[in-house]
Write an enzyme that holds these catalytic residues in place. Structure first.
Site, PDB file in Angstrom:
ATOM      1  N   HIS A 224      -7.873  47.664  23.554  1.00 40.89           N
ATOM      2  CA  HIS A 224      -7.395  47.481  22.180  1.00 40.89           C
ATOM      3  C   HIS A 224      -8.476  46.696  21.429  1.00 40.89           C
ATOM      4  CE1 HIS A 224      -4.625  46.790  18.834  1.00 40.89           C
ATOM      5  NE2 HIS A 224      -5.070  45.530  18.820  1.00 40.89           N
TER       6      HIS A 224
ATOM      7  N   HIS B  17      -0.197  49.194  13.480  1.00 39.29           N
ATOM      8  CA  HIS B  17      -1.164  48.984  14.569  1.00 39.29           C
ATOM      9  C   HIS B  17      -2.482  48.524  13.945  1.00 39.29           C
ATOM     10  CE1 HIS B  17      -3.811  50.410  18.004  1.00 39.29           C
ATOM     11  NE2 HIS B  17      -2.900  49.678  18.617  1.00 39.29           N
TER      12      HIS B  17
ATOM     13  N   ASP C 198      -7.136  51.947  19.879  1.00 41.08           N
ATOM     14  CA  ASP C 198      -6.959  51.984  21.325  1.00 41.08           C
ATOM     15  C   ASP C 198      -7.885  53.038  21.920  1.00 41.08           C
ATOM     16  OD1 ASP C 198      -5.032  50.065  21.150  1.00 41.08           O
ATOM     17  OD2 ASP C 198      -3.338  51.458  21.259  1.00 41.08           O
TER      18      ASP C 198
ATOM     19  N   HIS D 269      -6.461  50.711  28.844  1.00 39.88           N
ATOM     20  CA  HIS D 269      -7.148  51.042  27.596  1.00 39.88           C
ATOM     21  C   HIS D 269      -7.739  49.758  27.009  1.00 39.88           C
ATOM     22  CE1 HIS D 269      -3.472  49.403  25.853  1.00 39.88           C
ATOM     23  NE2 HIS D 269      -4.078  49.352  24.669  1.00 39.88           N
TER      24      HIS D 269
END
Length: 325
Positions: free
Chosen positions: A285, A203, A207, A283
């Site tokens: 990112h 990732h 987030d 959310h």
């Protein structure tokens, strides 16, 4: 015509002519020459052993010369002070200012360059105080050169300071969602479980879980490079080119508050939290690029978080949980 002198003879009761003897005349002449020589010798001795008698003009010129010498000495003392002050400025310039702005120091030979070779003070030689005058002029020339070099250096430092200020303003240094609007930090930078495939996947951002429509803030000054949904997985997203190699990305937005090419400042509202693209829940990112390489955003929140708040964010970001995209 010579005068004829007579004397009275009482015996003959008549005047008689005085007759001059030739030897007597020579004696008088010799005595006169000797007297003149003696007087000249005495005057010479007096002239040698007493101060020379000066005319008013000579006395005025002598006073002027003495005053000039005094003024040159005063100027040299003032130059001593100026040299000390300038040396201190040069030292700070090289070892503080230029060091802080990561600029090379100015070598000593460059600060005093251009004073070798030909004798530029030849026209000042041959006078009673030539050494004093020449040394003063030489020091003045060196000081002038150093002041010019230092002035140009400070101009350069001013430009570097302005660039440094721009750099500090451009670095993405705040959290893109305010703490009071956060539900939680859902995921950090690193290996996380993919919400769709349930396998570990790297990732590349953070987030921030927040309600749909929560304001998203520009984290540094820059220009909007993209504001579209033409990038796989990010949905509606914004990219800001901050300059100096920095780019920030804001993904899964509900809508935009900026357009491509627009200049923004740190803290400007650029969009609103959503769940567009490859997203499991509302959310933001958030990613940071340095020279096109993704780097961990956790290192860039020094602009609006206290040490305690940063520690909490760090703990949450390091948890190996499931990401939201």
């Amino acid at each position: 015509m010579s005068k004829v002198k007579y004397y009275y003879d009482s015996e003959t009761l008549s005047y008689k002519k005085i007759a001059h003897k030739s030897g007597r005349k020579f004696g008088f002449a010799l005595i006169g020459v000797a007297g003149a020589f003696l007087a000249g010798f005495i005057l010479l001795v007096i002239y040698i052993n007493i101060p020379q008698i000066e005319t008013p003009k000579e006395m005025a010129l002598k006073r002027e010369l003495q005053n000039m010498q005094l003024q040159y000495n005063i100027v040299n003392k003032k130059m001593d002070q100026i040299e000390n002050v300038l040396a201190n400025v040069e030292d700070r310039d090289n070892n503080i200012y230029r060091l802080y702005f990561e600029s090379n120091p100015i070598p000593e030979e460059q600060r005093k360059a251009g004073f070798g070779g030909i004798n530029r003070y030849k026209n000042l030689e041959g006078y009673e105080n030539s050494k004093l005058i020449t040394e003063t002029n030489r020091r003045m020339d060196i000081l002038s050169k150093q002041i010019v070099v230092q002035s140009k250096s400070l101009d350069e430092i001013a430009v570097l300071a302005e660039e440094k200020e721009k750099l500090l303003a451009a670095i993405p240094a705040i959290q893109p969602v305010k703490n009071e609007n956060l539900k939680r930090i859902a995921s950090g930078y690193g290996w996380r479980n993919d919400p769709f495939t349930k396998v570990k996947k790297f990732h590349y951002g953070m987030d921030f879980s927040a309600p749909r429509g929560t304001p998203v803030y520009a984290t540094g000054d820059g220009r909007i490079e993209r504001a579209d949904n033409r990038s796989t997985g990010y949905g509606n997203h914004i990219r800001i080119d901050h300059g100096y190699g920095y780019t920030s990305l804001y993904g899964h937005l509900y809508k935009y508050n900026v357009r491509k090419g627009q200049k923004v400042k740190r803290g400007d509202v650029i969009g609103f939290v959503g769940s567009t693209g490859r997203s499991e829940a509302p959310h933001l990112h958030y990613e940071i690029f340095m020279n096109e390489d993704r780097i961990n955003p956790i290192n860039f929140y020094y602009g609006n978080l206290s040490p305690e708040e940063f520690d909490q964010v760090l703990i949450k970001a390091q948890q190996e949980n499931q990401s939201l995209d």
